[in-house]
Design a protein around this motif. Structure first.
Motif, mmCIF file in Angstrom:
data_model
loop_
_atom_site.group_PDB
_atom_site.id
_atom_site.type_symbol
_atom_site.label_atom_id
_atom_site.label_comp_id
_atom_site.label_asym_id
_atom_site.label_seq_id
_atom_site.Cartn_x
_atom_site.Cartn_y
_atom_site.Cartn_z
ATOM 1 N N GLU B 69 32.656 52.775 30.275
ATOM 2 C CA GLU B 69 33.998 53.368 30.369
ATOM 3 C C GLU B 69 33.913 54.877 30.530
ATOM 4 O OE1 GLU B 69 35.960 51.893 26.904
ATOM 5 O OE2 GLU B 69 36.639 50.052 27.906
ATOM 6 N N ASN B 125 33.269 41.227 26.754
ATOM 7 C CA ASN B 125 33.809 42.553 27.061
ATOM 8 C C ASN B 125 33.205 43.123 28.340
ATOM 9 O OD1 ASN B 125 35.503 42.729 24.943
ATOM 10 N ND2 ASN B 125 34.162 43.986 23.663
ATOM 11 N N ASP B 128 34.242 41.040 31.288
ATOM 12 C CA ASP B 128 35.625 41.356 31.632
ATOM 13 C C ASP B 128 35.693 42.654 32.417
ATOM 14 O OD1 ASP B 128 36.576 39.154 30.435
ATOM 15 O OD2 ASP B 128 37.477 40.153 28.704
ATOM 16 N N GLY B 129 34.904 43.631 31.961
ATOM 17 C CA GLY B 129 34.880 44.930 32.634
ATOM 18 C C GLY B 129 34.470 44.787 34.090
ATOM 19 N N HIS B 131 34.580 42.060 35.913
ATOM 20 C CA HIS B 131 35.578 41.285 36.649
ATOM 21 C C HIS B 131 36.768 42.169 36.987
ATOM 22 C CE1 HIS B 131 38.695 38.148 37.303
ATOM 23 N NE2 HIS B 131 37.683 37.593 37.948
ATOM 24 N N LYS B 132 37.179 42.996 36.010
ATOM 25 C CA LYS B 132 38.313 43.901 36.245
ATOM 26 C C LYS B 132 37.989 44.926 37.332
ATOM 27 C CE LYS B 132 40.655 43.755 31.827
ATOM 28 N NZ LYS B 132 40.332 44.194 30.467
ATOM 29 N N SER B 134 36.072 44.438 39.883
ATOM 30 C CA SER B 134 36.193 43.741 41.171
ATOM 31 C C SER B 134 37.668 43.610 41.555
ATOM 32 C CB SER B 134 35.574 42.346 41.101
ATOM 33 O OG SER B 134 34.229 42.445 40.730
ATOM 34 N N GLN B 135 38.446 43.230 40.567
ATOM 35 C CA GLN B 135 39.889 43.094 40.773
ATOM 36 C C GLN B 135 40.483 44.429 41.236
ATOM 37 O OE1 GLN B 135 41.535 40.313 38.190
ATOM 38 N NE2 GLN B 135 42.669 40.035 40.102
ATOM 39 N N PHE B 136 40.056 45.494 40.564
ATOM 40 C CA PHE B 136 40.546 46.837 40.860
ATOM 41 C C PHE B 136 40.246 47.215 42.318
ATOM 42 C CE2 PHE B 136 39.981 51.469 40.985
ATOM 43 C CZ PHE B 136 41.137 51.900 40.369
ATOM 44 N N ASP B 139 42.616 45.211 44.537
ATOM 45 C CA ASP B 139 43.992 45.697 44.345
ATOM 46 C C ASP B 139 44.196 47.042 45.036
ATOM 47 O OD1 ASP B 139 44.493 43.482 42.873
ATOM 48 O OD2 ASP B 139 44.557 44.480 40.913
ATOM 49 N N THR B 157 37.718 38.624 45.082
ATOM 50 C CA THR B 157 37.482 39.206 43.755
ATOM 51 C C THR B 157 36.321 38.484 43.072
ATOM 52 O OG1 THR B 157 39.822 39.770 43.542
ATOM 53 C CG2 THR B 157 38.551 39.687 41.511
ATOM 54 N N TYR B 161 32.543 40.007 42.336
ATOM 55 C CA TYR B 161 32.057 39.940 40.956
ATOM 56 C C TYR B 161 30.682 39.259 40.903
ATOM 57 C CZ TYR B 161 32.310 38.259 36.040
ATOM 58 O OH TYR B 161 32.066 37.954 34.731
#
Lengths: 202, 202
Positions: B69, B125, B128-129, B131-132, B134-136, B139, B157, B161
């Motif tokens: 992060e 965690n 998820d990071g 995956h998010k 990839s989503q980001f 998007d 996505t 990932y």
């Protein structure tokens, strides 16, 4: 009359038992005692089949490679090519219970190779197989003049290899989210990005 | 005057020591005794900082997530977008020693989650990071009207990932073959397949 024991068959029984123990309790708990118990053999008799744990693990990995090869040999190449190539790649993915178990154990081995370099060569066979399969896909498309113009073949080989392994790992670690049919769609879609389809590309 | 100990700082020192022990000897050898030794603390004092091993591991995984992060927050979004997105994805890949160590330990944790389901939430965690992220990427491309027409966003996505995770794993397990610059080229090339570049697509 002396009992005739098929040595190779017994080795396979021991290896299959080892795989079940590894799957259930992890590689570090796959002791000779536990594997003997699972195989229904005495601890003493185990050394007839494998003199070291590494020899046993090596044999187990060999079994996986054999199984994948057997599945590859049994594939029917009926065309269209893109479909046959997809079926080939799916042999390396957790599409059913058998392949899932194989990949789970293979994954445990792989994580271990970071700490025990002597295990590294054991996992290389499977990795080589996956890499060769990716190479085969690209070579086949090129040979059949079906590769999209301008493809960087080396890069696409490496990329396909990483994609297949990534899907394999997500398929076993996150199997509730990434179902076999989803894996299949992604592989199919990816092949279509490599494939020059005369009917689609006017 | 009583010694004032910064509790959170000490927890970090213990966690960093734990990560070094895990990297060197594997998760199953990361005992309280060894971690205490590595951290230069007494075994007795360890329980001031972590009451269970799971709590310690959980904290370690939290450290990784924090570091990723932090790196993400420090990214300069200077454009072009495709370049910024690439830089973001590279934060999840073994591009340098720090990220390689993180991913090696993360990989050991992941393999363990198959056998110890209680560890599963610890690795979620980080997953998820990824995956998010990839989503980001998808998007962001859509929001900026830069996604290639006809993309299946959900499928892309999932695919991105898997590709990133596959590259991460090959980057740590086969680092002699898959160098950071090669990883970067593959990520860049993949982004270009998603990206509708007005100058390239006449």
């Amino acid at each position: 009359m002396p009992k005739i024991v098929d040595h190779d068959k017994q080795r396979r029984i021991v290896a299959e038992a080892a795989l079940r123990v590894i799957r259930k309790s992890g590689l570090e708990h796959a002791t000779v005692r536990r594997i003997a118990e699972e195989a229904g053999l005495s601890v003493g008799s185990m050394r007839h089949y494998f003199s070291t744990q590494e020899e046993l693990f090596s044999f187990c990995m060999g079994l996986f490679v054999e199984r994948v090869e057997e599945r590859l040999e049994n594939l029917k190449w009926e065309g269209p090519l893109v479909n046959d190539l997809k079926c080939m790649l799916l042999q390396f993915l957790p599409m059913d219970q058998e392949r899932t178990l194989e990949m789970e154990v293979w994954f445990s081995f792989s994580a271990k190779t970071l700490i025990y370099p002597e295990l590294k060569k054991l996992s290389n066979n499977m990795q080589d197989g996956m890499h060769k399969a990716s190479q085969f896909v690209l070579d086949k498309l090129v040979a059949n003049k079906l590769a999209k113009p301008g493809l960087d073949i080396d890069l696409e080989t490496e990329k396909l290899y990483a994609l297949i392994d990534g899907l394999a790992i997500h398929g076993i670690l996150q199997r509730d989210r990434l179902m076999p049919d989803r894996i299949e769609s992604i592989v199919e879609q990816h092949l279509r990005t490599l494939y020059f389809d005369v009917n689609q590309n006017k």
